[in-house]
Design an enzyme around this catalytic site. Structure first.
Site, PDB file in Angstrom:
ATOM      1  N   GLY A  24       5.122  88.949 105.465  1.00  0.00           N
ATOM      2  CA  GLY A  24       5.067  90.202 106.184  1.00  0.00           C
ATOM      3  C   GLY A  24       5.271  91.406 105.304  1.00  0.00           C
ATOM      4  O   GLY A  24       4.843  92.517 105.646  1.00  0.00           O
ATOM      5  N   VAL A  28       1.569  88.109  96.840  1.00  0.00           N
ATOM      6  CA  VAL A  28       1.775  87.877  95.411  1.00  0.00           C
ATOM      7  C   VAL A  28       0.530  87.224  94.829  1.00  0.00           C
ATOM      8  O   VAL A  28       0.006  86.246  95.373  1.00  0.00           O
ATOM      9  CB  VAL A  28       3.009  86.987  95.151  1.00  0.00           C
ATOM     10  CG1 VAL A  28       3.218  86.795  93.648  1.00  0.00           C
ATOM     11  CG2 VAL A  28       4.258  87.610  95.772  1.00  0.00           C
ATOM     12  N   ASP A 139      18.096  89.279 100.662  1.00  0.00           N
ATOM     13  CA  ASP A 139      17.259  88.210 101.218  1.00  0.00           C
ATOM     14  C   ASP A 139      17.357  86.958 100.347  1.00  0.00           C
ATOM     15  O   ASP A 139      16.348  86.364  99.966  1.00  0.00           O
ATOM     16  CB  ASP A 139      15.812  88.668 101.335  1.00  0.00           C
ATOM     17  CG  ASP A 139      14.999  87.788 102.287  1.00  0.00           C
ATOM     18  OD1 ASP A 139      15.596  87.232 103.239  1.00  0.00           O
ATOM     19  OD2 ASP A 139      13.779  87.657 102.098  1.00  0.00           O
TER      20      ASP A 139
END
Length: 464
Positions: A24, A28, A139
């Site tokens: 989201g 990459v 994260d």
């Protein structure tokens, strides 16, 4: 203009190849850096909204990415470039081809307690370096820890919270990040700090050792509620389970500090788990009180070596050092204690070389034997502290990789006059010229090793 064969070219430099992953917040790509002739990873960030909101998001990402780019650490992803292109923001990083920890568990099964603790130490040291730079990860999860070819861990993907501009919940109530790995204070929209990243590390360790998240409930709402209010379901026996449960305390103030966690994990790696609970629950003692040493020989040896390194760095920085030096988490240490320290399989009797980090006031690379660390000094000896390491010299910005003489030990470092980013590095009967750019985009050795007799300033010395 660069000619590409079917690949998109970013900023007339990076030729995109195959897509490595997408989520989201970004995509990459494997890419070819046409200028430096190397393969890199390029992340295209998906900023939400438009106009002023998108510009604000980009500023937040740039600020956070620059903080991470200043971190020099073996277990933190190297960021090579930050750029705006085609209306979006792109981050160019080192390519780590070994896959993530989540992929490792899926393909090869659970990690043993010792393996899990070793990974925990590596990620913890990366987080220490990130926190010291004034940033948070926000994260931490198995998918954001990559594995190099030698099996070592690399913490990556620092853009989540900076891109959203929120700690956990967006203005519409949507969750930014991975709820089952979030600290409860994020979901409650309360202040976050380094302890929040340690909570996420605890969830990660639980998954590596058991294959289960302690808060996974099958849907977003139930999982978020479990993180915020329910006790964790930790199916990890023994001392490692105790460590994880301590990390998953709902109250950030009751979680172990980084130093306590490092000692506890090192105890598991060293096979001395009986000290884990005592280490985690150790109370703060008044100044001057004697501190009990842990039974972990490895942790004790490492603290002694680090203290010695910090002492040298403080001297180089010009801070006054008296008979005692304060190290990582130890009390006052005498010069006799820092004079002889064993680290790993070799004995270190002194620090071999100290090198200032260009552009970062009071931060130094300290070399001892075949290892190095990053230390930071302040206005007084008590403020000196380790920021990263110890790590093998071969991992230091990959400058000394493949050079046996230099990776086994560096004898001295001298700054090149007139250039704050160039240094002569000496080892044995050879020397190197290295360049360390402040933005980390021009790092590396500028020449192959040369004999000392080629260095003009050494010619007056007799060699017979």
């Amino acid at each position: 203009m660069i000619e590409s064969v079917g690949g998109r070219v970013v900023a007339d430099r990076y030729v995109l190849a195959d897509r490595l992953g997408s989520g989201g917040m970004g995509t990459v790509w494997r890419a070819w850096d046409h200028l430096l002739q190397r393969t890199v990873a390029v992340k295209e960030l998906h900023a939400a909204g438009g106009g002023y909101e998108q510009q604000a998001s980009m500023r937040r990402v740039l600020s956070e990415a620059r903080a991470i780019a200043r971190v020099t650490h073996a277990h933190v992803i190297d960021i090579y470039d930050l750029l705006e292109f085609d209306g979006g923001l792109w981050i160019v990083m080192e390519l780590v081809p070994g896959g993530s920890l989540s992929e490792r568990v899926r393909s090869s099964g659970l990690l043993s307690p010792v393996e899990t603790a070793r990974v925990g130490l590596e990620v913890l040291s990366a987080l220490d370096a990130v926190h010291a730079a004034g940033a948070l990860h926000r994260d931490v999860k198995p998918a954001n820890v990559l594995l190099r070819a030698d099996g070592s861990s690399v913490l990556t993907d620092f853009g989540i919270a900076a891109l959203s501009g929120h700690t956990g919940l967006t203005g519409t109530g949507a969750v930014v990040g991975s709820p089952e790995y979030m600290a409860p204070e994020r979901l409650r929209d309360q202040p976050v700090g380094p302890a929040s990243d340690l909570f996420s590390l605890g969830v990660t360790l639980c998954f590596l050792a058991s294959g289960q998240s302690p808060f996974a409930r099958g849907d977003l709402t139930a999982t978020s509620f479990a993180v915020a209010f329910e006790p964790p379901s930790v199916h990890v026996p023994g001392p490692l389970g105790d460590v994880i449960e301590q990390l998953l305390d709902k109250d950030p103030a009751k979680r172990p500090s980084s130093a306590q966690l490092a000692d506890a994990l090192q105890s598991i790696v060293d096979g001395a788990p009986q000290t884990v609970q005592a280490t985690l629950r150790q109370s703060v003692r008044p100044p001057g009180a004697n501190r009990r040493r842990t039974a972990s020989a490895g942790a004790s040896r490492r603290r002694t070596a680090i203290t010695g390194a910090i002492a040298v760095a403080v001297l180089v920085a010009g801070a006054g050092v008296t008979a005692s030096v304060v190290g990582d988490d130890s009390g006052p240490v005498s010069p006799e204690q820092t004079g002889q320290a064993s680290t790993g399989a070799h004995t270190v009797s002194r620090v071999d070389a100290v090198m200032p980090v260009p552009g970062v006031q009071g931060r130094f690379w300290v070399f001892a034997g075949s290892e190095y660390m990053v230390v930071e000094t302040g206005a007084d000896p008590a403020s000196a502290r380790r920021v990263g390491g110890p790590s093998p010299i071969a991992q230091w910005r990959k400058t000394f990789g493949g050079l046996d003489s230099f990776t086994s030990g560096i004898d001295a470092v001298l700054p090149v006059p007139g250039d704050a980013h160039r240094f002569w590095v000496f080892s044995g009967d050879e020397y190197l010229l290295v360049h360390i750019a402040g933005d980390r985009s021009g790092k590396g050795r500028l020449q192959e090793p040369r004999p000392l007799t080629d260095w003009p300033s050494l010619r007056p010395f007799r060699t017979d």
